[in-house]
Write a protein that holds these residues in place. Sequence first.
Motif, short mmCIF file in Angstrom:
data_model
loop_
_atom_site.label_atom_id
_atom_site.label_comp_id
_atom_site.label_asym_id
_atom_site.label_seq_id
_atom_site.Cartn_x
_atom_site.Cartn_y
_atom_site.Cartn_z
N ARG A 1 -10.48 -5.65 2.51
CA ARG A 1 -10.92 -4.79 3.61
C ARG A 1 -12.44 -4.76 3.71
O ARG A 1 -13.02 -4.96 4.77
CB ARG A 1 -10.47 -3.35 3.36
CG ARG A 1 -9.04 -3.08 3.67
CD ARG A 1 -8.71 -1.63 3.31
NE ARG A 1 -7.30 -1.39 3.53
CZ ARG A 1 -6.55 -0.57 2.82
NH1 ARG A 1 -7.08 0.11 1.82
NH2 ARG A 1 -5.28 -0.43 3.09
N PRO B 1 -7.13 -9.04 7.83
CA PRO B 1 -5.80 -8.90 7.21
C PRO B 1 -5.28 -10.17 6.56
O PRO B 1 -4.16 -10.17 6.08
CB PRO B 1 -4.92 -8.53 8.42
CG PRO B 1 -5.57 -9.27 9.56
CD PRO B 1 -7.05 -9.28 9.27
N GLY C 1 0.81 -1.21 0.00
CA GLY C 1 0.00 0.00 0.00
C GLY C 1 0.84 1.25 0.00
O GLY C 1 0.37 2.33 -0.38
N ARG D 1 -14.92 1.84 6.98
CA ARG D 1 -14.57 3.25 7.03
C ARG D 1 -14.36 3.78 5.62
O ARG D 1 -14.25 3.03 4.67
CB ARG D 1 -13.26 3.41 7.83
CG ARG D 1 -13.49 3.43 9.34
CD ARG D 1 -12.19 3.39 10.07
NE ARG D 1 -11.49 2.15 9.75
CZ ARG D 1 -10.49 1.67 10.51
NH1 ARG D 1 -10.11 2.32 11.58
NH2 ARG D 1 -9.89 0.56 10.17
N ALA D 2 -14.28 5.10 5.53
CA ALA D 2 -13.77 5.68 4.29
C ALA D 2 -12.26 5.58 4.39
O ALA D 2 -11.65 6.17 5.26
CB ALA D 2 -14.21 7.13 4.18
N MET E 1 -3.05 -8.42 0.82
CA MET E 1 -1.86 -7.59 1.00
C MET E 1 -0.62 -8.47 1.05
O MET E 1 -0.69 -9.60 1.51
CB MET E 1 -1.91 -6.85 2.34
CG MET E 1 -3.17 -6.08 2.55
SD MET E 1 -3.41 -5.70 4.29
CE MET E 1 -5.21 -5.49 4.27
N ILE E 2 0.48 -7.90 0.60
CA ILE E 2 1.76 -8.54 0.84
C ILE E 2 2.30 -7.93 2.12
O ILE E 2 2.90 -6.85 2.12
CB ILE E 2 2.72 -8.35 -0.34
CG1 ILE E 2 2.12 -9.02 -1.59
CG2 ILE E 2 4.09 -8.94 0.00
CD1 ILE E 2 3.02 -9.00 -2.81
N ALA E 3 2.01 -8.61 3.22
CA ALA E 3 2.37 -8.07 4.53
C ALA E 3 2.60 -9.25 5.46
O ALA E 3 1.99 -10.31 5.31
CB ALA E 3 1.25 -7.19 5.06
N SER F 1 0.04 -12.22 6.63
CA SER F 1 -1.03 -12.51 5.69
C SER F 1 -0.78 -13.82 4.96
O SER F 1 0.37 -14.28 4.87
CB SER F 1 -1.13 -11.39 4.63
OG SER F 1 -1.62 -10.21 5.22
N ARG G 1 -0.48 -4.10 12.00
CA ARG G 1 -0.48 -5.44 12.58
C ARG G 1 0.79 -5.67 13.38
O ARG G 1 1.81 -5.03 13.16
CB ARG G 1 -0.64 -6.49 11.49
CG ARG G 1 0.45 -6.47 10.48
CD ARG G 1 0.21 -7.54 9.44
NE ARG G 1 -0.96 -7.22 8.62
CZ ARG G 1 -1.39 -7.97 7.61
NH1 ARG G 1 -0.78 -9.12 7.35
NH2 ARG G 1 -2.41 -7.62 6.88
N GLU H 1 -11.69 12.70 6.72
CA GLU H 1 -12.30 11.37 6.75
C GLU H 1 -12.53 10.82 5.35
O GLU H 1 -12.42 9.62 5.13
CB GLU H 1 -13.64 11.45 7.50
CG GLU H 1 -13.47 11.67 9.00
CD GLU H 1 -14.79 11.99 9.69
OE1 GLU H 1 -14.81 12.89 10.53
OE2 GLU H 1 -15.78 11.32 9.38
N GLN I 1 -9.75 6.26 2.24
CA GLN I 1 -8.76 7.09 1.54
C GLN I 1 -8.28 8.27 2.38
O GLN I 1 -9.09 8.98 2.88
CB GLN I 1 -9.39 7.62 0.25
CG GLN I 1 -9.58 6.49 -0.72
CD GLN I 1 -10.66 6.83 -1.71
OE1 GLN I 1 -11.26 7.88 -1.66
NE2 GLN I 1 -10.94 5.89 -2.61
N GLY J 1 0.96 1.33 4.92
CA GLY J 1 -0.11 1.84 4.08
C GLY J 1 -1.25 0.86 3.95
O GLY J 1 -2.37 1.24 3.62
N ASP J 2 -0.98 -0.41 4.18
CA ASP J 2 -2.04 -1.40 4.04
C ASP J 2 -2.89 -1.50 5.30
O ASP J 2 -4.09 -1.49 5.24
CB ASP J 2 -1.42 -2.77 3.72
CG ASP J 2 -0.98 -2.84 2.28
OD1 ASP J 2 -1.71 -2.35 1.42
OD2 ASP J 2 0.11 -3.39 2.02
N ASP J 3 -2.22 -1.65 6.44
CA ASP J 3 -2.98 -1.68 7.68
C ASP J 3 -2.02 -1.66 8.86
O ASP J 3 -0.89 -1.20 8.73
CB ASP J 3 -3.94 -2.87 7.75
CG ASP J 3 -3.23 -4.20 7.82
OD1 ASP J 3 -1.98 -4.23 7.78
OD2 ASP J 3 -3.93 -5.23 7.93
N ARG K 1 -4.31 5.60 7.70
CA ARG K 1 -4.58 6.94 7.17
C ARG K 1 -3.81 7.99 7.96
O ARG K 1 -3.31 8.96 7.39
CB ARG K 1 -6.09 7.19 7.23
CG ARG K 1 -6.53 8.52 6.71
CD ARG K 1 -6.81 8.49 5.21
NE ARG K 1 -6.89 9.86 4.71
CZ ARG K 1 -6.23 10.31 3.66
NH1 ARG K 1 -5.50 9.50 2.94
NH2 ARG K 1 -6.31 11.56 3.30
#
Lengths: 468, 468, 468, 468
Positions: C380, C386, C15, C465-466, C390-392, C395, D19, D307, C468, D15-17, D369
């Motif tokens: 999401r 999670p 991301g 959520r929003a 994603m590449i995280a 995951s 964790r 938001e 962005q 940026g993804d989340d 965010r």
Amino acid sequence: MHLDRIIRGATVVTGDDARIQDIGIADGRIAALGISLSAEGAEIIDAKGLIAMPGGIDSHVHISQPSGPDVEMADDFDSATRAAAFGGNTTVMPFCLPVGDATLREAVADYVGKARGKCHLDVAIHLIVHRTDPVTLGQDLPALHAAGFTSFKIFMTYADMALSDRQILEVLKVAKDLGAAVMVHAENEDAIEYLRDEAERAGRAGPAMHARTRPVPVEREATHRALSLAQIAGVPLTIVHVSNGEALDEIRRARQRGQIVHAETCPQYLTLTADDLDRAGFEGAKFVCSPPPRDRAAQAECWAGIEQGDFDLFSSDHCPFRFADAAGKDRPGARASFRNIPNGIPAIETRLPILFSEGVVKGRISLSRFAAITATNHARLYGLAPRKGMIAVGSDADIVLWNPELTRTISQSDLHHGADYTPWEGFEVTGWPVASFLRGEFLLHENSLAEYCGGVIACGQPDQRAWQ
Amino acid sequence: MHLDRIIRGATVVTGDDARIQDIGIADGRIAALGISLSAEGAEIIDAKGLIAMPGGIDSHVHISQPSGPDVEMADDFDSATRAAAFGGNTTVMPFCLPVGDATLREAVADYVGKARGKCHLDVAIHLIVHRTDPVTLGQDLPALHAAGFTSFKIFMTYADMALSDRQILEVLKVAKDLGAAVMVHAENEDAIEYLRDEAERAGRAGPAMHARTRPVPVEREATHRALSLAQIAGVPLTIVHVSNGEALDEIRRARQRGQIVHAETCPQYLTLTADDLDRAGFEGAKFVCSPPPRDRAAQAECWAGIEQGDFDLFSSDHCPFRFADAAGKDRPGARASFRNIPNGIPAIETRLPILFSEGVVKGRISLSRFAAITATNHARLYGLAPRKGMIAVGSDADIVLWNPELTRTISQSDLHHGADYTPWEGFEVTGWPVASFLRGEFLLHENSLAEYCGGVIACGQPDQRAWQ
Amino acid sequence: MHLDRIIRGATVVTGDDARIQDIGIADGRIAALGISLSAEGAEIIDAKGLIAMPGGIDSHVHISQPSGPDVEMADDFDSATRAAAFGGNTTVMPFCLPVGDATLREAVADYVGKARGKCHLDVAIHLIVHRTDPVTLGQDLPALHAAGFTSFKIFMTYADMALSDRQILEVLKVAKDLGAAVMVHAENEDAIEYLRDEAERAGRAGPAMHARTRPVPVEREATHRALSLAQIAGVPLTIVHVSNGEALDEIRRARQRGQIVHAETCPQYLTLTADDLDRAGFEGAKFVCSPPPRDRAAQAECWAGIEQGDFDLFSSDHCPFRFADAAGKDRPGARASFRNIPNGIPAIETRLPILFSEGVVKGRISLSRFAAITATNHARLYGLAPRKGMIAVGSDADIVLWNPELTRTISQSDLHHGADYTPWEGFEVTGWPVASFLRGEFLLHENSLAEYCGGVIACGQPDQRAWQ
Amino acid sequence: MHLDRIIRGATVVTGDDARIQDIGIADGRIAALGISLSAEGAEIIDAKGLIAMPGGIDSHVHISQPSGPDVEMADDFDSATRAAAFGGNTTVMPFCLPVGDATLREAVADYVGKARGKCHLDVAIHLIVHRTDPVTLGQDLPALHAAGFTSFKIFMTYADMALSDRQILEVLKVAKDLGAAVMVHAENEDAIEYLRDEAERAGRAGPAMHARTRPVPVEREATHRALSLAQIAGVPLTIVHVSNGEALDEIRRARQRGQIVHAETCPQYLTLTADDLDRAGFEGAKFVCSPPPRDRAAQAECWAGIEQGDFDLFSSDHCPFRFADAAGKDRPGARASFRNIPNGIPAIETRLPILFSEGVVKGRISLSRFAAITATNHARLYGLAPRKGMIAVGSDADIVLWNPELTRTISQSDLHHGADYTPWEGFEVTGWPVASFLRGEFLLHENSLAEYCGGVIACGQPDQRAWQ
């Protein structure tokens, strides 16, 4: 030049402006406008200091309309047109609604019968289209249109009258073919019913819930939907009783897309708020109408719409009930819910003084604009022009004389409608109609009425251009 | 009732509608409107089949205006007002621009002098305010306003006239105090100059570059800026010669904010495009005006603005130059750049027929709306009402009679302006003004003019409400 | 640190951005990201020059969905997931639709049964809610939600599935209570049916009529209505397959009102137009989907929505039918109407290469944005994060390796879906998925598939959520 | 794998989340992310229960900036970067402004000199372009850009710095050629000066007049103008310190036109209002900044922008002065006017805790965010990515650890900036940065700072796509 009567010295309001001149009347029509008109034998009416306005046309009133099993509307043609005349009008336009199995043509015959001999001013009739069977669409509407009933009203709310989107398109199609005008009450019935059920489940039943279960998005949604259907059908559309800026923005957007839309607002949206529905006891029931009054910000948005010319029509949406009846619904033992309060307020006699005082006297709009949105545009849109709605040579001499300096306090005790209250009790206005003429003869004179001098008149083809 | 002259049987256009009636004229004014008017000794003019319209008011014309060292405007008061009269007008409003060290008052005296005895119709004068020194703002404008010069024009482009934002606010402040009307030419000078320099550096110098160096954002930006300054100053504002929908949207947004804004467009934005500037050879120079014509989509947006009532004024922005002069700028040896083409086109004689044909005959607008945007609103905004701009009792009998069925092809050989071409060469129109009256006397009759019967007139206080 | 496998040297997309690093995999999950990762015994996969992306999640596909009496969908779980895997996906989300009297719970059991043992990648299931009886709303939805079916789809079109506004509000209420996600197909059924009947009455029955009877206002209307109902209910909403700027503007307006709205578009709205439905013969039937592809301007509006971040989701709306079947509907004797063409196109295998080529390679969007709208945001919104998307670290090692320089021409002969055509026949793309891993094991490798290695997985709570 | 240090067990935000995972650091960079990372000799930092965030980047701070003859800025590099570090930042970006005759290159040399040895964290420098002479545009900017100064700031207000529209276009042109980022302070200088003069003439001089002489239309106007100039020039643009919804709407409109616009807001627009400038005595001076804080509605509009993802950047606009100095301006004998209050407030140390508490803890935005708008996007836009702004393999190990449950009351007595007050005195926040690392070494640890460990760094090419 023969003249029966000359109104001398008034400030005469036309679409162009307002200026002092004489009005010559012959054979019920305006025969001349001029400086120092004279004609042998003509009666001279001294109107110096007064304003001569086209007689008010109230194109949105409910009279003797069937209202469900337990409720009776508070006005018949006698009382409604009497109140209208005292309020400066010379023409009103109620709605014909069929009941039971009656066809629309039968209903019209019946409704015209109710009006016969009971009208204190001229009456033209809209048709409520709440069924779309082949007889109604294929036979009744064309026949009635040919007979001078050229405007249709449809509803998106009220379980017994609401049309589906498919039905709306079918009515719009007929209107397009005939050239009829279509007016729509735009509120989303499903959403309202959902919110009402929720409120009742939550045990919230006071009059204030009427407004809370018809929030702005309910009106905005239906307004956009109606306008989209009109776009798809390729017809003009009139949105009645717009109550707030979000709904008005939908109209502005449609116009920017190139659609022809006419828009109406009413005195309740300029002067009342949802807080009025929250008054102590059951008083709030006196302010129950649909859409409901909103808040101060919405009032300001409606005024902006009037000042900027977004609204073409200012009507009363007069829909009179007796508070005694409504209050009865709230007594112990009965279902005491906002749901059972009859929906509507009396406004036929106070519409014009309220706008004159709040609009003209306070400098928000010109006299010409007042005349346009209280008379001329109604006549144009609903096919009464050029006969009605203007002070112009050749038109019916339907004229109202205003004393612009007379200050009065609105009080139920002075009004003539059949309701037993007015939502504007104690509201002070400056400017009041002191005399009027219907087809050249005195209608209102020294506070008394020339009774039963009106009748049902036919409408011609609506003028559905964007006029502004 | 004494009448000098009766125009009989025409369809008479007022703000309300158009209907057949007689117009009675006495002492240069409209003394009566009526059915079958008669008066002893009155001359009867048979106008059956014709349309009687308020004489055109063209509130945006340039006459004998200083245009820089090398260029002379193609029209003086004689030729400009002659052409205007042949085109159905009875009043025009040019601009007074001081040159050199002359004060505004001196410039007005000089400009009135140039007009004296040379006017074939009535002339009222706007003031160009391009300096904001204390004498101009503190003495000249108040004095001239008191003397009947009640409208100011300001420029946001043209190096020698453009005001800074600060200066604009100062002029708006004076206008607010006086109640004067302010009209603004809204294009961003800095952006234009930047793009022109860039074009020249790139060696692109043909007439088409005129349009490309004044793209839509240049106009949209200045329009929003002018409206924001008016919002800050708390005054109404008139945006002249709007050429496209983006600029018009800025006006709509300002109105939704509650601002009072009047908007004008011109025939070039309804009928020409930027492609015309790209015509072979140097022909494109014949279409150079500012803002430039845009594309078909922008034309449609301007038409929508006329149909929906967004535009209050339809003017010519007549600004005549001789193509021979412009073409001369392109000869070898001279600086052959779009920069040197004088900015403006002749339109004073063709404005009304183009709108009548494209607007009324093609069903886009009503006769009343035509009269409003070609005459009535001009009179209202610039303080000529109620004397000018309407067919109404008491007004000057400035009337033009149209033959709505006469089809003509526009050709330079038939026109009367001082320019040596017309951008509408070969454009076919239906509807043409065949006769007119100025203050009750024939101005245009059987294709000839009653010469030099007009003069410079004073303006009253502008009516700056939102009229619609 | 134990690692089973290391993907070395790829440009890894997260991301935040895309950069060269190693991905360490252990026990099916991503155990580490790092520079020069090493671990004893780990298999090294050389991915230099390739792009490692989170495996595509296609959250809008139709598989083995009941489609009416005469039509069979062209893909079962076997063929659909095979095609999806070849197209770079590792998870797909089809819809469970009950038929006949089956409850939603029975339908889910049945649908999961159909998937069992037939999935080449992971599958999560949305619930279509087309009834609002107490069992469905009060028992089935809560029970299924608890069991990991946390997203509901509702329809405003298709006679057999469309909900009324009241029903929509009731489903939204349940979703609000549960925290479920709701996706809506927004087209006005009544208007479409009206236009279809009109078209048929006019004898216009070719495939092109499919688009003409579902014009933009039909979608804009339903979009605004759905968003208004969500506003009234106070819940987030996802608008699927947005096809044009007018519908997208409704979403932007709702966001400005403060609503949380997620928006999806599909490859057909970026690359096809209504003209494709007008191709010679019956070829147009190959492009029939709802909403229909629009025009070039609408394509540009959808691209702008992708570039500016208005769209959260890019899905295929894969809904495969056999052209041979559709064409059969057109043979003499059968009712040869656009009405009978099954509604949908195959896109599951081509979605990602089309966006990669048109979006990333042409510079419209970054790799991170590509990953977000093709995988991360799907995970999401629908409760797969999670674990997926994603590449995280932590995951599932669902990873696809792209060769960004491989140019291919899309051709039915190379595809793996059950449909007998592709709407993108001959469409050239640059960039193609050359290998993929599902939970750490090779799924796609050297153009062959590790078969049946996926299964039905449960969803957690949506993140509404929003973002962005 | 060699690692110097492992941060273990924190919730790591990307940026993804967010964790739980370990961060492995080697040679000042993030070398690995993983589960249970281990490496011989690595220092283990236990971060369980903490949140690991990319170190804050504050791309809008004023340090040691020349501020006129009588005023000295309250922070030099020492105090500003100390306060920034205590507030959770690892990089700040101040502005270099030439004074007197110094060239921009000379000014940069001088400014870098001031920073040398005085930086507690990393510093990258924007260039203020307030002159457009050939040396500045043609030599200094290209040379400085090549040397790693790749972002330009321009002003539309402040007499000594404001550029004309022509100058803005010229700077945009240079930025386009170089690929530099341009940030603009958008307020209309002329309108402000006009309103200030009016206020002074009216004898209104208190701090509250600062806000009243910079009303919303002043900012909306300049925002639209700046965006129009960027549209004409064809370049992306960043609008800094947006204070209200009307200005934000201009940004939304530009994006709908297809422009690439980045938008920034600041803590003062989310938490303060113009009423604060009206506090008793001269206290209001503590809240004087430009644009000024607006009202509650504007706050809500800014929150909605955060938001919904309309804002890309959240910065402090730290611009510190001593209240004692400002108050001195108000003593008898001195010119006691709002005009003389230095313009700006200290916010460098409180920016992150305010947004964490009001945004993350109150559930308005996600941790991802938060990281994006406080760090990642700053790095992207100003050319510090991929080195700075993300917790990702290969990036500088600039990491801050937050205790999300620590509640503190902001108080001047605890802060480290040079100003003698904070506008947020008494403001309670939950969440505070308790430790940080700069390039892998402890910067903030147990409430003390590793001093002077930062320095001036060069920027790469800005990434000016629309990221969302």
